[in-house]
Design a protein around this motif. Structure first.
Motif, PDB file in Angstrom:
ATOM      1  N   LYS A 284       0.822  -1.203   0.000  1.00 31.39           N
ATOM      2  CA  LYS A 284       0.000   0.000   0.000  1.00 31.39           C
ATOM      3  C   LYS A 284       0.858   1.256   0.000  1.00 31.39           C
ATOM      4  CE  LYS A 284      -2.525   0.593   3.606  1.00 31.39           C
ATOM      5  NZ  LYS A 284      -3.460   0.274   4.687  1.00 31.39           N
ATOM      6  N   ARG A 285       2.036   1.203   0.617  1.00 38.68           N
ATOM      7  CA  ARG A 285       2.938   2.356   0.587  1.00 38.68           C
ATOM      8  C   ARG A 285       3.473   2.581  -0.819  1.00 38.68           C
ATOM      9  NH1 ARG A 285       7.758   2.182   4.496  1.00 38.68           N
ATOM     10  NH2 ARG A 285       8.102   4.178   3.429  1.00 38.68           N
ATOM     11  N   ILE A 287       1.984   1.760  -3.606  1.00 36.20           N
ATOM     12  CA  ILE A 287       0.879   2.315  -4.396  1.00 36.20           C
ATOM     13  C   ILE A 287       0.719   3.793  -4.100  1.00 36.20           C
ATOM     14  CG2 ILE A 287      -1.612   2.218  -4.785  1.00 36.20           C
ATOM     15  CD1 ILE A 287      -1.422  -0.800  -4.108  1.00 36.20           C
ATOM     16  N   ARG A 288       0.807   4.157  -2.820  1.00 39.31           N
ATOM     17  CA  ARG A 288       0.693   5.567  -2.441  1.00 39.31           C
ATOM     18  C   ARG A 288       1.794   6.395  -3.094  1.00 39.31           C
ATOM     19  NH1 ARG A 288       1.192   6.299   3.700  1.00 39.31           N
ATOM     20  NH2 ARG A 288       3.401   6.008   3.217  1.00 39.31           N
ATOM     21  N   VAL A 333      -0.923  -3.226  -7.695  1.00 38.40           N
ATOM     22  CA  VAL A 333      -2.382  -3.219  -7.776  1.00 38.40           C
ATOM     23  C   VAL A 333      -2.880  -4.441  -8.546  1.00 38.40           C
ATOM     24  CG1 VAL A 333      -4.400  -1.935  -8.552  1.00 38.40           C
ATOM     25  CG2 VAL A 333      -2.431  -0.704  -7.680  1.00 38.40           C
ATOM     26  N   LEU A 336      -2.736  -7.477  -6.245  1.00 37.70           N
ATOM     27  CA  LEU A 336      -3.816  -7.406  -5.258  1.00 37.70           C
ATOM     28  C   LEU A 336      -5.131  -7.891  -5.867  1.00 37.70           C
ATOM     29  CD1 LEU A 336      -3.142  -3.979  -3.494  1.00 37.70           C
ATOM     30  CD2 LEU A 336      -2.923  -6.241  -2.467  1.00 37.70           C
ATOM     31  N   TRP A 393      -8.723   4.264  -5.353  1.00 37.66           N
ATOM     32  CA  TRP A 393      -7.795   3.724  -4.350  1.00 37.66           C
ATOM     33  C   TRP A 393      -8.085   4.280  -2.961  1.00 37.66           C
ATOM     34  CZ3 TRP A 393      -5.025  -0.076  -2.939  1.00 37.66           C
ATOM     35  CH2 TRP A 393      -4.112   0.066  -1.895  1.00 37.66           C
ATOM     36  N   HIS A 397      -9.004   2.099   0.235  1.00 36.08           N
ATOM     37  CA  HIS A 397      -8.164   2.173   1.430  1.00 36.08           C
ATOM     38  C   HIS A 397      -8.972   2.552   2.663  1.00 36.08           C
ATOM     39  CE1 HIS A 397      -5.313   4.169   4.218  1.00 36.08           C
ATOM     40  NE2 HIS A 397      -4.519   3.172   3.849  1.00 36.08           N
ATOM     41  N   GLY A 404      -3.134  -4.737   1.344  1.00 41.34           N
ATOM     42  CA  GLY A 404      -1.790  -4.297   0.994  1.00 41.34           C
ATOM     43  C   GLY A 404      -0.939  -3.873   2.169  1.00 41.34           C
ATOM     44  N   ARG A 405      -1.326  -4.267   3.382  1.00 39.33           N
ATOM     45  CA  ARG A 405      -0.579  -3.825   4.558  1.00 39.33           C
ATOM     46  C   ARG A 405       0.676  -4.643   4.783  1.00 39.33           C
ATOM     47  NH1 ARG A 405      -4.173  -3.218   9.704  1.00 39.33           N
ATOM     48  NH2 ARG A 405      -4.658  -1.254   8.643  1.00 39.33           N
TER      49      ARG A 405
END
Length: 424
Positions: A284-285, A287-288, A333, A336, A393, A397, A404-405
């Motif tokens: 997730k980081r 993706i961010r 992504v 996931l 997204w 989230h 995604g953690r």
């Protein structure tokens, strides 16, 4: 993941990545190699510009439609047969294009090309997740993206050279030869990666349940939007290249390659970094980070076009940076999405490709013609399409923050949404 994966492929990992990337490159090659020959084909066949556009539209419609089914077929009959039959159909369709005597025949065989080329793109994603655990799959997906990024840059060069020196028929004979080589290579090298216990029954009620399961899943739809729509923030400029590069930036056709070189460099460097980060930071980081890059450069690009006349010195850089941000986040992504319903990875890949190709079609047919005559319009539309993916997204989230953690796995955690049940 297939429990026997370690026995299925004993060659280096990069070799499998190359094989799968080349499968994915068939689609871009089918479009970009014949674009330089448009005028020559029209003159030879006595076709109007509208009829020539139909040769492209027929391909895109066929590609989008069949994307719905390649993955479902691969979930039922296996990955390998779908790839081999797809390549065989592509080869025959390419030969049909080369032998076409009228524009109607060319449109027909282009539609057949579109129906077949999606098999490689769709199935290759499922093969990656069949063969590798999450973090390793992200690395391979990134390698595939790097190799795949070469296709849009190389294809027009090859097509232009063939057209100038050997005529337009040679472009499609070249694609025929590509089909033969790929069919032979995959016959000899590509293993069957779908474990027999994971094969799905091939019947209409079961397929409909699968499509409903994925299509009614908010998580799946949001991930599909997050991966498929931002790409068009970059693809819009590719579609508008003649107006953007020639009219707005004043570049000669011989200078257009700078745009493609920079954009492909952005994709390849973003994909490379994505692979390097696999297993090191939470998905997730990553993706961010990708969305932060795309949002920042999109806002700056719009501001620059509002304040200054567009100039080639700076106007190409934001697109390359945008491509970097997209390639940084899209492998994560995609994984996931494939892991939401492990027993239906092929179908998930199909629906992801369908969402992306449908968005591409809307951008090509509606948005690009509306905004291509203004650099501000192009920048604003690019920001808007990136914003659709970003909002998707952020909603995902907020509702399922656990997705995604984990650092060592690109898989969604349990959530309030019902998990997929066993294959029926």
């Amino acid at each position: 993941m297939n429990p026997d994966a370690h026995t299925l492929w004993r060659a280096p990992q990069w070799a499998l990545a190359v094989l799968l990337a080349v499968l994915g490159m068939v689609g871009p090659f089918s479009i970009d190699t014949y674009i330089p020959a448009f005028s020559g084909i029209a003159q030879a066949l006595g076709a109007t510009p509208v009829e020539m556009q139909q040769t492209l539209s027929a391909y895109l419609f066929g590609f989008a439609f069949m994307n719905l089914f390649h993955g479902a077929l691969a979930d039922s009959f296996g990955r390998r047969p779908v790839v081999l039959w797809g390549l065989a159909a592509f080869t025959l369709a390419s030969a049909g294009c080369a032998l076409s005597q009228t524009v109607g025949q060319l449109v027909f065989f282009r539609a057949l090309q579109g129906l077949s080329t999606g098999a490689g793109i769709v199935v290759s994603r499922a093969v990656i997740r069949d063969m590798f655990p999450p973090a390793q799959a992200q690395k391979v997906m990134s390698q595939v993206t790097i190799y795949f990024g070469v296709a849009p840059a190389v294809a027009p060069i090859v097509g232009g050279w063939l057209f100038v020196h050997l005529g337009w028929h040679s472009v499609f004979w070249f694609l025929t030869a590509v089909g033969v080589v790929l069919w032979t290579a995959n016959l000899r090298l590509l293993p069957e990666t779908l474990h027999p216990t994971l094969r799905q029954p091939f019947n209409v009620p079961h397929l409909m349940r699968g499509y409903w399961q994925l299509g009614s899943s908010p998580r799946f739809l949001l991930l599909a939007l997050a991966s498929g729509i931002p790409f068009n923030g970059m693809f819009l400029y590719v579609l508008s290249a003649p107006a953007f590069l020639g009219d707005h930036l004043g570049l000669a056709p011989t200078q257009f390659f700078w745009f493609f070189v920079l954009t492909i460099a952005g994709i390849m460097s973003g994909a490379w970094l994505s692979g390097r980060l696999a297993g090191r930071i939470a998905p997730k980081r990553q993706i961010r980070h990708g969305f932060v890059v795309m949002l920042t450069v999109s806002v700056l690009n719009l501001a620059a076009n509002l304040l200054f006349p567009a100039h080639a010195v700076w106007a190409l850089v934001p697109i390359a940076v945008f491509a970097f941000g997209w390639a940084l986040m899209v492998p994560v992504v995609t994984l996931l999405m494939l892991d939401l319903y492990p027993e239906r990875r092929g179908m998930a890949s199909s629906l992801q490709a369908f969402v992306g190709s449908a968005a591409n079609g809307i951008v090509a047919g509606v948005i690009a013609p509306l905004v291509m005559h203004s650099t501000v319009g192009l920048a604003a539309a690019s920001l808007m399409m990136m914003g659709v993916g970003l909002v998707a997204w952020l909603v995902l989230h907020a509702r399922w923050p656990e997705i995604g953690r984990a650092v060592d796995a690109v898989t969604p955690a349990a959530s309030s949404e019902p998990a997929s049940g066993p294959a029926r």
